[in-house]
Design a protein around this motif. Structure first.
Motif, short mmCIF file in Angstrom:
data_model
loop_
_atom_site.label_atom_id
_atom_site.label_comp_id
_atom_site.label_asym_id
_atom_site.label_seq_id
_atom_site.Cartn_x
_atom_site.Cartn_y
_atom_site.Cartn_z
N PHE A 1 1.64 11.93 -8.85
CA PHE A 1 1.84 11.58 -7.44
C PHE A 1 0.70 10.72 -6.89
N ARG A 2 -0.14 10.22 -7.73
CA ARG A 2 -1.27 9.43 -7.28
C ARG A 2 -0.97 7.94 -7.44
N THR A 3 -1.08 7.21 -6.36
CA THR A 3 -0.89 5.77 -6.41
C THR A 3 -2.26 5.08 -6.49
N LEU A 4 -2.30 3.99 -7.21
CA LEU A 4 -3.54 3.25 -7.37
C LEU A 4 -3.84 2.35 -6.17
N ARG A 5 -2.86 2.17 -5.30
CA ARG A 5 -3.04 1.33 -4.11
C ARG A 5 -2.53 2.07 -2.88
N PRO A 6 -3.29 3.09 -2.42
CA PRO A 6 -2.81 3.90 -1.29
C PRO A 6 -2.69 3.12 0.03
N ARG A 7 -3.62 2.19 0.28
CA ARG A 7 -3.55 1.44 1.53
C ARG A 7 -2.34 0.50 1.55
N THR A 8 -2.11 -0.16 0.42
CA THR A 8 -0.94 -1.05 0.34
C THR A 8 0.34 -0.24 0.42
N MET A 9 0.35 0.95 -0.16
CA MET A 9 1.53 1.82 -0.09
C MET A 9 1.80 2.24 1.35
N ALA A 10 0.74 2.55 2.10
CA ALA A 10 0.90 2.93 3.51
C ALA A 10 1.44 1.75 4.32
N LEU A 11 0.94 0.56 4.02
CA LEU A 11 1.42 -0.63 4.73
C LEU A 11 2.88 -0.92 4.39
N ARG A 12 3.24 -0.75 3.12
CA ARG A 12 4.64 -0.93 2.72
C ARG A 12 5.53 0.10 3.41
N SER A 13 5.06 1.33 3.53
CA SER A 13 5.84 2.37 4.21
C SER A 13 6.09 2.01 5.67
N LEU A 14 5.07 1.43 6.32
CA LEU A 14 5.23 1.02 7.71
C LEU A 14 6.31 -0.05 7.86
#
Length: 328
Positions: A74-87
């Motif tokens: 469940f660990r992503t290597l790009r958490p900030r980009t993942m949060a931005l994609r979720s937005l």
């Protein structure tokens, strides 16, 4: 007896044509999900659909992640980009919901025709992938083909049209960010899991104010929508990991062709000459983009191989010492 080696294809070659099959599968799944969205939107608000469907999709994604052999499940290597994609995923879902509620499919998908243009413009600053002039021609032709599908044009520009435009823009941004994440994080399921957790939590905060009781048929619609959405988004992320973002987004316009075929075969709607012409333009534009990417990758691979061979040959010549009696 010596072991026979089977012929293998390069990863990029598989990416171009394997990505094409994935996009076609996505178009079929997305058409079903969009039909349910349009039906559901006439009786309920967006939070009621996206809260429950987001929870179902997130649960299916989590179960699938648990079955993988990855050490960082469940660990992503790009958490900030993942949060931005979720937005952007949340914004895209809300904009399209509003557009589908007020506009016919034709007018909404005319705006979707511009998604490849947005993706191409965003691919360079986000991904560093330059778009060749041949591809720009194909992109413009594809957008023109979408307009040919519905020659009657758009009605007066309304809030719903603005939602469709913003849905295309935010959707293209989410797709480009998905490819950016895929460069480092190969677990495509995480890009389905976290955006759906995000939309479920956000919509849950609004749901108490807009909730309406649902019948058994409505519940089945939500479950069907979530199932189609889970498969469609998983397939889309896989396609984006194999092909450039603007190629995938243009090929998604094949969904129009599927809609024309469904209308003719199931609902008895005879396609007009404009529909056929527009569909052909989209098909040829998408096929040209796939061929253009495949040829570019093939030539790049050959150039790299030739460069390596030349380098080794130069090292051999410089290290080889002339024998006695030979001219150095």
């Amino acid at each position: 007896m010596k072991n026979q080696r089977f012929p293998s294809f390069s990863g990029k070659t598989i990416g171009a044509f394997g990505g094409l099959y994935l996009v076609l599968i996505y178009c079929v799944l997305a058409t079903g999900a969009d039909a349910i969205t349009r039906t559901f939107s006439h009786g309920f608000e967006a939070p009621q659909l996206f809260c429950f469907s987001g929870a179902i999709v997130a649960a299916l994604s989590a179960l699938s992640v648990l079955r993988t052999n990855s050490t960082r499940k469940f660990r992503t290597l790009r958490p900030r980009t993942m949060a931005l994609r979720s937005l952007f995923f949340i914004l895209c879902s809300l904009f399209y919901f509003a557009a589908f509620r007020a506009l016919p499919f034709a007018e909404v998908f005319v705006f979707i025709a511009f998604v490849p243009i947005f993706a191409a413009l965003l691919s360079y600053p986000i991904l560093g992938e330059p778009v060749r002039w041949q591809s720009w021609i194909a992109l413009i032709a594809g957008a023109g083909g979408m307009v040919l599908l519905y020659p009657e044009g758009l009605a007066a520009f309304t809030w719903a049209h603005l939602c469709a435009f913003l849905g295309a823009l935010t959707g293209a941004t989410a797709m480009v960010l998905a490819r950016h994440i895929s460069k480092d994080d190969k677990n495509a399921l995480l890009q389905v899991l976290y955006p759906n957790i995000a939309i479920c939590l956000v919509m849950a905060c609004i749901l108490p104010f807009v909730y309406k009781p649902m019948s058994l048929l409505d519940v089945l619609m939500v479950i069907s929508y979530a199932s189609l959405l889970f498969l469609a988004r998983w397939v889309l992320v896989l396609a984006l990991s194999h092909m450039k973002a603007y190629v995938v987004t243009l090929l998604i316009n094949f969904q129009f062709v599927i809609m024309v075929l469904v209308g003719a075969l199931i609902f008895g709607e005879s396609p007009t000459v404009n529909l056929i012409a527009g569909a052909l333009v989209i098909i040829f534009a998408g096929a040209y983009l796939v061929l253009d990417e495949w040829l570019a990758d093939r030539f790049a691979g050959r150039a790299k191989a030739m460069s390596k061979f030349t380098h080794l040959d130069e090292r051999f010549v410089t290290r080889r010492k002339p024998q006695k009696g030979q001219i150095a």
